[in-house]
Design an enzyme around this catalytic site. Structure first.
Site, short mmCIF file in Angstrom:
data_model
loop_
_atom_site.label_atom_id
_atom_site.label_comp_id
_atom_site.label_asym_id
_atom_site.label_seq_id
_atom_site.Cartn_x
_atom_site.Cartn_y
_atom_site.Cartn_z
N ASP A 176 0.87 -1.16 0.00
CA ASP A 176 0.00 0.00 0.00
C ASP A 176 0.92 1.22 0.00
OD1 ASP A 176 -2.41 1.54 0.28
OD2 ASP A 176 -1.95 1.74 2.41
N ASP A 224 0.02 5.06 0.95
CA ASP A 224 -0.16 5.98 2.07
C ASP A 224 -0.24 5.20 3.38
OD1 ASP A 224 -0.26 7.99 0.13
OD2 ASP A 224 -2.44 7.93 0.01
#
Length: 163
Positions: A9, A11
């Site tokens: 991922d 952020d």
């Protein structure tokens, strides 16, 4: 399908998460030691692929161009440290759009798997949200959820011990 990957991922894993989204390069704050962690994954033989929800695009807060500039800035940061991310995949849709590419659905992981000929059973997803872990489970790969006291570097060390 012998290639293995670590899906990251963005952020909250690579850079600081913001309540009102990371909308442009000036808002990007890359975490320390990210380059070392990604380099270690690459040295272990993993493809490193970012899988990220970016609904700020369809919400009108940012553009595809700005998201691509953020990804290019991350690559430039990594290049200085002699490593790179192999690919970035992002979903621009809002949750209510019900697309197949927005995590927790596994659409982007499946797309990357096909494009890079990846074996999901020997691959990992590292994320900071339950939707990242659910996406990995639906795709059929391993997963690790990071927390404020368990960062990417810790997850990479865990993967290294398991290989």
């Amino acid at each position: 399908m012998n290639r293995k990957a670590v899906f990251l991922d963005r952020d909250g894993v690579i850079n600081k998460n913001k309540d009102n989204y990371v909308k442009n390069v000036s808002e990007l704050e890359i975490f320390p030691n990210i380059s070392e962690s990604i380099k270690k994954l690459k040295d272990l033989g993993f493809f490193v692929i970012v899988i990220t929800n970016q609904s700020a695009i369809n919400r009108g807060f940012t553009t595809h161009e700005d998201i691509n500039k953020i990804h290019q800035t991350i690559q430039e940061h990594l290049k200085v440290h002699k490593t790179l991310i192999d690919a970035f995949y992002y979903c621009p849709h809002k949750p209510e759009d019900q697309c197949i590419c927005r995590k927790p659905k596994p659409g982007l992981i499946i797309q990357a798997t096909k494009e890079f000929n990846i074996n999901l059973k020997s691959s990992w997803m590292i994320g900071d949200r339950d939707s990242d872990i659910q996406s990995a489970e639906l795709a059929g790969c391993n997963s690790i959820k990071i927390q404020p006291d368990f960062r990417l570097q810790d997850a990479v060390n865990m993967i290294e011990k398991s290989t």
